[in-house]
Design a protein around this motif. Structure first.
Motif, mmCIF file in Angstrom:
data_model
loop_
_atom_site.group_PDB
_atom_site.id
_atom_site.type_symbol
_atom_site.label_atom_id
_atom_site.label_comp_id
_atom_site.label_asym_id
_atom_site.label_seq_id
_atom_site.Cartn_x
_atom_site.Cartn_y
_atom_site.Cartn_z
ATOM 1 N N PHE A 149 0.881 -1.022 -0.097
ATOM 2 C CA PHE A 149 -0.203 -0.027 0.029
ATOM 3 C C PHE A 149 0.912 1.537 0.600
ATOM 4 O O PHE A 149 0.308 2.391 0.175
ATOM 5 N N ALA A 150 2.078 1.122 -0.239
ATOM 6 C CA ALA A 150 3.192 2.318 -0.551
ATOM 7 C C ALA A 150 3.526 2.260 -1.621
ATOM 8 O O ALA A 150 3.892 0.862 -2.545
ATOM 9 N N ASP A 151 4.818 2.989 -1.762
ATOM 10 C CA ASP A 151 5.725 2.895 -3.017
ATOM 11 C C ASP A 151 7.739 3.573 -2.476
ATOM 12 O O ASP A 151 6.951 4.027 -1.681
ATOM 13 N N ALA A 152 8.215 3.561 -3.182
ATOM 14 C CA ALA A 152 9.430 4.014 -2.978
ATOM 15 C C ALA A 152 9.772 5.586 -2.611
ATOM 16 O O ALA A 152 10.547 5.753 -1.384
ATOM 17 N N ALA A 153 8.536 6.251 -3.198
ATOM 18 C CA ALA A 153 8.017 7.711 -2.549
ATOM 19 C C ALA A 153 8.182 7.759 -0.346
ATOM 20 O O ALA A 153 7.870 8.644 -0.237
ATOM 21 N N LEU B 87 -2.813 11.606 -1.910
ATOM 22 C CA LEU B 87 -2.029 11.144 -2.581
ATOM 23 C C LEU B 87 -1.583 9.567 -2.338
ATOM 24 O O LEU B 87 -1.333 9.116 -3.415
ATOM 25 N N MET B 88 -0.955 9.903 -1.525
ATOM 26 C CA MET B 88 -0.517 8.929 -0.799
ATOM 27 C C MET B 88 -2.420 7.583 -1.210
ATOM 28 O O MET B 88 -1.533 5.963 -1.870
ATOM 29 N N ALA B 89 -3.452 7.809 -1.108
ATOM 30 C CA ALA B 89 -3.762 6.496 -1.073
ATOM 31 C C ALA B 89 -4.063 6.462 -2.752
ATOM 32 O O ALA B 89 -4.565 5.295 -3.200
ATOM 33 N N ALA B 90 -4.657 7.407 -3.410
ATOM 34 C CA ALA B 90 -4.493 7.324 -5.071
ATOM 35 C C ALA B 90 -3.040 6.802 -5.509
ATOM 36 O O ALA B 90 -3.272 5.631 -6.243
ATOM 37 N N GLY B 91 -2.117 6.905 -4.981
ATOM 38 C CA GLY B 91 -0.975 6.215 -5.499
ATOM 39 C C GLY B 91 -0.536 4.704 -4.851
ATOM 40 O O GLY B 91 0.359 4.220 -5.023
ATOM 41 N N GLN B 92 -1.364 4.238 -4.203
ATOM 42 C CA GLN B 92 -0.587 2.910 -3.253
ATOM 43 C C GLN B 92 -0.257 1.967 -4.421
ATOM 44 O O GLN B 92 -1.022 1.768 -4.782
ATOM 45 N N ARG B 93 0.613 1.198 -4.090
ATOM 46 C CA ARG B 93 0.595 -0.023 -4.974
ATOM 47 C C ARG B 93 -0.213 -1.265 -4.353
ATOM 48 O O ARG B 93 0.465 -1.882 -3.114
ATOM 49 N N PRO B 94 -0.822 -2.158 -4.859
ATOM 50 C CA PRO B 94 -1.542 -2.694 -3.988
ATOM 51 C C PRO B 94 -0.813 -3.813 -3.916
ATOM 52 O O PRO B 94 0.617 -4.092 -4.630
ATOM 53 N N ILE B 95 -0.767 -5.278 -3.134
ATOM 54 C CA ILE B 95 -0.211 -6.522 -2.839
ATOM 55 C C ILE B 95 -0.898 -7.437 -3.592
ATOM 56 O O ILE B 95 -1.694 -7.814 -3.054
ATOM 57 N N ALA B 96 -0.740 -8.755 -3.555
ATOM 58 C CA ALA B 96 -1.170 -9.656 -4.266
ATOM 59 C C ALA B 96 -1.458 -10.526 -2.871
ATOM 60 O O ALA B 96 -0.861 -10.110 -1.735
ATOM 61 N N ALA B 97 -3.176 -11.107 -2.402
ATOM 62 C CA ALA B 97 -3.336 -11.470 -1.550
ATOM 63 C C ALA B 97 -2.231 -12.732 -0.786
ATOM 64 O O ALA B 97 -2.126 -12.521 0.488
ATOM 65 N N ALA B 98 -1.821 -13.351 -1.973
ATOM 66 C CA ALA B 98 -1.125 -14.458 -1.710
ATOM 67 C C ALA B 98 0.387 -14.266 -1.066
ATOM 68 O O ALA B 98 0.741 -14.688 -0.220
#
Length: 276
Positions: A54-58, A193-204
């Motif tokens: 739910f985040a990225d490098a930023a 802004l963080m919510a809009a750019g969040q990186r989803p994670i594979a549930a697995a």
């Protein structure tokens, strides 16, 4: 006819002669490289930062800028968020291109990744730093450790729904719940802004069990966040104590690298200063 020139006095001899003429003790004259022991120059390890779900490098930007000002080389790696084995292999490929010692830092699920990626390369990775993170043992998963203790509300805040209404394999936090769940102490506009750019994670990825635990052989530090709604504070304390990590506690949300970059930088530098 060969002319033998008189030998020129060495630079050291000349300086000693000047010192004697001035009535100074020769003991005060020390030339570079002539001391009995070489001067100690602190090592500047490369700091490699691994973000979580739910985040990225930023999300490391405030930490990166502070570390760079302090003179550290920094790499803010992109985490694929596909699963511990896949993500650790990718991070290892990043580490393979870093010269010299490394301090490896992981936030949240990134802690699971660094625990696996650093195993067996203690000659390169000299310290592990866990920021509101998982420190899993072999056979443990991120979701299993989350559910081991009460306090997480993540399950109520996530969704798998695709734009077309179907169900996906990736997990993300519902945008309208993102700030309360993930970044309660981050300014509203920044959290949006963080919510809009969040990186989803594979549930697995959250269910996949770890196969390595590098904290067993590499010195570790941990920053525990008491206002965390993703990883229960009790879980963070349990994992940190088990790993015998040097632990600091802060009243902060899960997004502590954004809301308190100075505190995160401080603990990273503590680990970096131990590298010789």
């Amino acid at each position: 006819m060969r002319i033998n020139r008189p030998a020129r006095p060495s630079r050291r001899s000349a300086l000693l002669g000047v010192a004697a003429a001035a009535g100074l003790s020769a003991a005060v004259i020390t030339l570079p490289g002539t001391a009995g022991a070489a001067p100690h120059h602190p090592v500047r390890p490369t700091i490699v930062l691994e973000h979580g779900a739910f985040a990225d490098a930023a999300s490391w930007d405030g930490v990166v800028s502070r570390l760079q000002r302090a003179g550290y080389p920094v790499v803010s790696a992109a985490n694929p968020l596909r699963g511990p084995a896949t993500d650790a292999a990718y991070l290892r490929s990043v580490l393979d291109h870093v010269d010299g010692p490394v301090v490896l830092v992981g936030h949240s699920y990134g802690g699971t990744v660094i625990s696996q990626a650093a195993a067996g390369i203690e000659d390169k990775v000299k310290a592990l730093v866990y920021i509101a993170a998982f420190l899993p043992d072999t056979g443990e998963s991120s979701i299993g450790l989350t559910n081991k203790f009460p306090g997480s509300t993540l399950g109520e805040a996530v969704d798998y729904t695709l734009p077309d209404g179907g169900r996906g394999a990736d997990v993300y936090i519902k945008p309208e719940l993102f700030r309360d769940q993930f970044a309660a102490d981050v300014p509203v506009e920044k959290a949006r802004l963080m919510a809009a750019g969040q990186r989803p994670i594979a549930a697995a990825a959250l269910e996949e069990k770890s196969t390595q635990a590098a904290w067993k052989t590499i010195p570790s530090w941990s920053l525990v966040t008491t206002e965390d709604r993703n990883i229960p504070v009790a879980a963070q304390r349990y994992m940190s104590a088990r790993a015998k990590a040097r632990t600091t506690t802060i009243d902060a949300s899960h997004a502590v690298s954004v809301s308190h970059p100075e505190a995160v930088t401080r603990i990273v530098e503590q680990a970096a200063r131990t590298v010789r």
